[in-house]
Motif scaffolding. Structure first.
Motif, PDB file in Angstrom:
ATOM      1  N   ASN A  43       0.829  -1.192   0.000  1.00  0.00           N
ATOM      2  CA  ASN A  43       0.000   0.000   0.000  1.00  0.00           C
ATOM      3  C   ASN A  43       0.872   1.254   0.000  1.00  0.00           C
ATOM      4  O   ASN A  43       1.715   1.432   0.895  1.00  0.00           O
ATOM      5  N   PRO A  44       0.726   2.146  -1.001  1.00  0.00           N
ATOM      6  CA  PRO A  44       1.591   3.345  -1.082  1.00  0.00           C
ATOM      7  C   PRO A  44       1.517   4.222   0.161  1.00  0.00           C
ATOM      8  O   PRO A  44       2.526   4.793   0.583  1.00  0.00           O
ATOM      9  N   GLY A  45       0.316   4.349   0.744  1.00  0.00           N
ATOM     10  CA  GLY A  45       0.179   5.171   1.934  1.00  0.00           C
ATOM     11  C   GLY A  45       0.960   4.615   3.107  1.00  0.00           C
ATOM     12  O   GLY A  45       1.617   5.357   3.855  1.00  0.00           O
ATOM     13  N   MET A  46       0.903   3.284   3.281  1.00  0.00           N
ATOM     14  CA  MET A  46       1.655   2.649   4.364  1.00  0.00           C
ATOM     15  C   MET A  46       3.160   2.788   4.130  1.00  0.00           C
ATOM     16  O   MET A  46       3.922   3.094   5.056  1.00  0.00           O
ATOM     17  N   ALA A  74      -2.093  17.164  -0.126  1.00  0.00           N
ATOM     18  CA  ALA A  74      -1.653  17.189  -1.523  1.00  0.00           C
ATOM     19  C   ALA A  74      -2.339  16.111  -2.347  1.00  0.00           C
ATOM     20  O   ALA A  74      -2.608  16.304  -3.537  1.00  0.00           O
ATOM     21  N   PHE A  75      -2.601  14.978  -1.726  1.00  0.00           N
ATOM     22  CA  PHE A  75      -3.224  13.866  -2.460  1.00  0.00           C
ATOM     23  C   PHE A  75      -4.612  13.568  -1.905  1.00  0.00           C
ATOM     24  O   PHE A  75      -5.018  12.416  -1.772  1.00  0.00           O
ATOM     25  N   ASN A  76      -5.320  14.615  -1.555  1.00  0.00           N
ATOM     26  CA  ASN A  76      -6.643  14.489  -0.956  1.00  0.00           C
ATOM     27  C   ASN A  76      -7.584  13.718  -1.879  1.00  0.00           C
ATOM     28  O   ASN A  76      -7.669  13.982  -3.079  1.00  0.00           O
ATOM     29  N   GLY A  77      -8.282  12.750  -1.285  1.00  0.00           N
ATOM     30  CA  GLY A  77      -9.246  11.974  -2.046  1.00  0.00           C
ATOM     31  C   GLY A  77      -8.736  10.636  -2.524  1.00  0.00           C
ATOM     32  O   GLY A  77      -9.537   9.758  -2.877  1.00  0.00           O
ATOM     33  N   SER A  78      -7.417  10.462  -2.572  1.00  0.00           N
ATOM     34  CA  SER A  78      -6.886   9.176  -3.024  1.00  0.00           C
ATOM     35  C   SER A  78      -6.888   8.179  -1.872  1.00  0.00           C
ATOM     36  O   SER A  78      -6.798   8.551  -0.703  1.00  0.00           O
ATOM     37  N   LEU A  79      -6.955   6.895  -2.219  1.00  0.00           N
ATOM     38  CA  LEU A  79      -6.977   5.847  -1.201  1.00  0.00           C
ATOM     39  C   LEU A  79      -5.653   5.806  -0.440  1.00  0.00           C
ATOM     40  O   LEU A  79      -5.626   5.554   0.762  1.00  0.00           O
ATOM     41  N   ASP A  82      -5.491   8.277   2.417  1.00  0.00           N
ATOM     42  CA  ASP A  82      -6.270   7.867   3.586  1.00  0.00           C
ATOM     43  C   ASP A  82      -5.531   6.841   4.438  1.00  0.00           C
ATOM     44  O   ASP A  82      -5.851   6.663   5.617  1.00  0.00           O
ATOM     45  N   ASN A  83      -4.532   6.141   3.840  1.00  0.00           N
ATOM     46  CA  ASN A  83      -3.804   5.101   4.571  1.00  0.00           C
ATOM     47  C   ASN A  83      -2.518   5.610   5.222  1.00  0.00           C
ATOM     48  O   ASN A  83      -1.765   4.830   5.784  1.00  0.00           O
ATOM     49  N   ILE A  84      -2.257   6.914   5.107  1.00  0.00           N
ATOM     50  CA  ILE A  84      -1.096   7.489   5.800  1.00  0.00           C
ATOM     51  C   ILE A  84      -1.387   7.512   7.296  1.00  0.00           C
ATOM     52  O   ILE A  84      -2.419   8.015   7.730  1.00  0.00           O
ATOM     53  N   LEU A  85      -0.458   6.957   8.087  1.00  0.00           N
ATOM     54  CA  LEU A  85      -0.698   6.751   9.512  1.00  0.00           C
ATOM     55  C   LEU A  85      -0.142   7.894  10.350  1.00  0.00           C
ATOM     56  O   LEU A  85       0.843   8.542   9.982  1.00  0.00           O
TER      57      LEU A  85
END
Length: 760
Positions: A43-46, A74-79, A82-85
């Motif tokens: 997962n890119p956010g993780m 900056a990346f509002n709305g992307s999945l 949302d996964n950035i902790l």
């Protein structure tokens, strides 16, 4: 003695289910059932969260949260956004992913004891009587809220060892010791010996355990190191740290920050009164793993098996060793921590003993009047009477008998590791090592004190009459210090810090490495024709052989040569300094005796550099640099240690996240084969002229046209060293330049046809 035996009994029956283990359900489940495979984090956010967490290690939590908040915006709305902790959640995730957790135990707020083992149920300290609870909170809630006044941290080693097998490359590294062992044993079968000793695997202590079947191919071999640390210069901040070093790893990785595992922290600033109670949780975890076996999933072989953990060495500086081995200090009658059985001598009416092998000729008190001991016939460490002496000290019926038996046996109590399985530990006293780092410092202090005439002396023994006190004159001492400072530039930069002016800095944080470079590098040259020849020649015997013993690779010839000259140095030292006078017997410090054991230690344990305290000192420095809140240094140090263990385990599983050593310096150019051009570089290319043009043309050959060149200041070589060009070095002040290489040229005039003028 009863408390010590209670701790040992508790370790004998250690289990991961014990309350002292304090492992949560999830952590215990993962320890006993490691995963069959590691799920990649895709997962890119993780991955962004982990990368940001590692990149911002030296910043605050707020800095991390602000970076993550900016990324989400900056990346509002992307999945992925949302996964950035958050900071809290990323730390929780890394702990869960690696299985590395910390355990907390209560302790006396004055660092007297830890409430572990037989002290678990105490409410007040046995030593100072202080409550183990925060009294304000306890009284304010009428006894309902019990919060520990102070806690300390232990980090279990088991999960960290498991994580080293979860990546194929890391698992290959962990197989190094097995492969090395097979090569050494094959070499012994073919040649009958070990021509070169360059690792612990070449030591007979380790090989003996292998041949006895105590260490098997899948086993993990570790050593543990203990030391005290002063976190700040300006305030009381003493604490104690112990670390684990994993011998299975190759030497070029074994001692690096990535693989050194902090094991526990004892807060200060007071010195702990009962160190066993603080070490108990860490040793308990090891004993429990030895009883159950450590489940391993090996990514390289995709196999599962139980691995036994073998404790081979326990290291510390000389004062710290008594906490591991239960022996008396260095001033005891039987004070050699190698337990060689050599009986020391004392002065009349004195309480301190000194390891003088030769008997004083003018006067000697009863009990110290035994005959001279031949230095070449000293017994090896690990005296066979240790077990009988230990039984004697344990059976002491009262304080008086204990004091008497302590003096005679050199023991004070049974050590904690007595509880470990004999087949999974080298055992006391064999597991004790000589720390060559502190040994060099102690020898330096002794010699400098003798040469400066500052060593303690009798009223009728004026240092002005000492023929060796050549630096006692203040003008001579300061001139010598200035020479040391200027001579430092002739040491290659690969030697790291050069010695400063010793006359000015000796009492203001003169570093251990500076002492070592001074005593074993510069002083033999600078004291030539300054020390009387008798003392200078004796000193040079020590220097050359000590230099050999600091090498990472030792041949049989070097070991034999070193042993002969080190023993000769010790014997001569007693004759020319101690002079067999009772008033000089304190010149023979324990470090003089320990030098004689260096060669036998190398034969049985491998090169002394492999188990020196340099690793511990560097770890203390690394962790101390991370402390950001001076108001809570011990809590922050413990947190940094836990963080280090978790991140190291994470990077072992996902080495692609470790970019600490992959980037090149700014402005550098990789030209292949390990060569890297380093800035600065000239702005414009030029046509070489004069000697430069001649040299380049000669190198390229007559068929090549002289090229246009761009000058660079430095070149990184494949061996890790850096070559510097005169183009930039000549612009620096002479005292700033470090000579990287000295070339010795020998010209034999009888065979030379060079005219005398050209030869000159």
């Amino acid at each position: 003695m009863c408390h010590t035996m209670d701790f040992i009994v508790a370790l004998k029956n250690a289990s991961l289910n014990d309350p002292v283990a304090r492992l949560g359900t999830d952590a215990l489940q993962q320890l006993r059932n490691p995963p069959h495979a590691i799920d990649p984090i895709e997962n890119p956010g993780m991955r962004f969260s982990i990368a940001a967490y590692l990149a911002l290690e030296n910043t605050s939590q707020d800095a991390y949260n602000r970076v993550c908040r900016a990324a989400r915006n900056a990346f509002n709305g992307s999945l992925s956004a949302d996964n950035i902790l958050s900071f809290y959640n990323i730390e929780k995730f890394i702990a869960s992913y690696t299985g590395v957790v910390s355990i907390e135990h209560d302790m006396c707020c004055n660092t007297c004891i830890a409430y572990t083992g037989p002290f678990t149920h105490l409410n007040t300290c046995l030593t100072c009587g202080t409550s183990c609870w925060k009294e304000e909170r306890l009284q304010g809630t009428h006894g309902r809220s019990k919060i520990a006044a102070q806690t300390f941290t232990t980090i279990p080693i088991g999960p960290q060892l498991q994580a080293l097998y979860w990546n194929k490359d890391s698992a290959i590294d962990m197989d190094y010791l097995r492969q090395q062992t097979e090569e050494v044993l094959q070499q012994i079968r073919e040649t009958g010996g070990i021509p070169v000793v360059d690792d612990i695997a070449m030591g007979w202590d380790y090989l003996g355990a292998v041949l006895d079947g105590d260490i098997k191919s899948h086993d993990i071999v570790v050593m543990v190191s203990l030391d005290g640390a002063q976190l700040y210069d300006s305030k009381e901040s003493d604490c104690w740290i112990f670390i684990w070093i994993i011998v299975n790893l190759p030497q070029d990785k074994r001692y690096r920050k990535l693989h050194v595992c902090p094991g526990g922290f004892i807060p200060g600033p007071n010195k702990p009164k009962n160190v066993d109670s603080f070490l108990f949780p860490g040793i308990h975890h090891l004993a429990a793993l030895q009883a159950e076996g450590l489940p391993i999933w090996n990514a390289r072989t995709d196999s599962r098996y139980l691995s036994d953990i073998y404790l081979i060495f326990m290291t510390a500086d000389r004062p710290g060793l008594v906490y591991w081995n239960g022996m008396v200090g260095h001033s005891g009658k039987n004070g050699c921590h190698m337990y060689c059985g050599t009986i020391s001598r004392r002065k009349t009416n004195g309480k301190h003993y000194y390891p003088a092998l030769l008997k004083p000729r003018n006067h000697c008190p009863r009990g110290s009047d035994h005959p001279d001991i031949e230095v070449f016939k000293l017994l090896l460490g690990g005296c066979g009477e240790y077990a009988a002496h230990l039984q004697t000290i344990i059976a002491a019926p009262n304080q008086t008998q204990w004091d008497k038996r302590k003096t005679e046996t050199g023991l004070t109590k049974p050590p904690l590791i007595l509880a470990l399985r004999p087949s999974q530990s080298l055992g006391v006293p064999l597991c004790m090592t000589t720390d060559i780092m502190h040994l060099a410092g102690n020898i330096s202090d002794l010699l400098i004190s003798l040469w400066c005439g500052t060593l303690d002396h009798a009223v009728d023994d004026d240092p002005a009459d000492w023929p060796w006190a050549v630096l006692s004159n203040e003008d001579v001492w300061h001139a010598h210090g200035s020479t040391v400072k200027h001579a430092g530039r002739f040491l290659p930069s690969s030697y790291d810090r050069k010695p400063r002016n010793i006359a000015k800095k000796i009492n203001t944080q003169y570093k251990t490495w500076e002492f070592q470079l001074y005593i074993f590098g510069l002083a033999p040259i600078l004291l030539y024709n300054v020390l009387p020849m008798e003392y200078w020649a004796n000193y040079c015997k020590l220097v050359r052989r000590f230099q050999i013993m600091c090498q990472s690779s030792l041949t049989q010839e070097e070991l034999l040569d070193a042993h002969a000259l080190l023993c000769s140095w010790e014997h001569e030292f007693e004759l020319v300094y101690y002079k067999l006078r009772e008033s000089h017997i304190h010149f023979v410090r324990p470090c003089v005796h320990q030098v004689v054991h260096l060669v036998s230690e190398a034969i049985f344990k491998g090169p002394p550099i492999c188990y020196a305290q340099w690793t511990m000192e560097r770890t203390i420095g690394n962790l101390g640099e991370q402390i950001r809140q001076p108001s809570k240094p011990f809590a922050n140090l413990s947190h940094e240690g836990v963080w280090r263990c978790q991140v190291n385990s994470l990077l072992s599983v996902m080495p692609e996240l470790d970019d600490s050593n992959t980037g090149l310096p700014y402005g550098s150019v990789d030209i292949g084969n390990g060569y890297i051009l380093l800035h600065k570089c000239a702005k414009n290319v030029v046509i070489p002229r004069g000697d430069e043009a001649t040299a380049i043309s000669h190198f390229l050959g007559p068929e090549h046209v002289l090229p246009r060149i761009k000058k660079w200041a430095q070149l990184h070589l494949p061996n890790g060293q850096i070559a510097r060009s005169a183009w930039r070095e000549t612009l620096r002040l002479p005292e700033q330049i470090r000579i990287s290489c000295n070339v010795k040229v020998s010209l034999i005039r009888a065979r030379s046809h060079i005219p005398d003028k050209e030869l000159a």
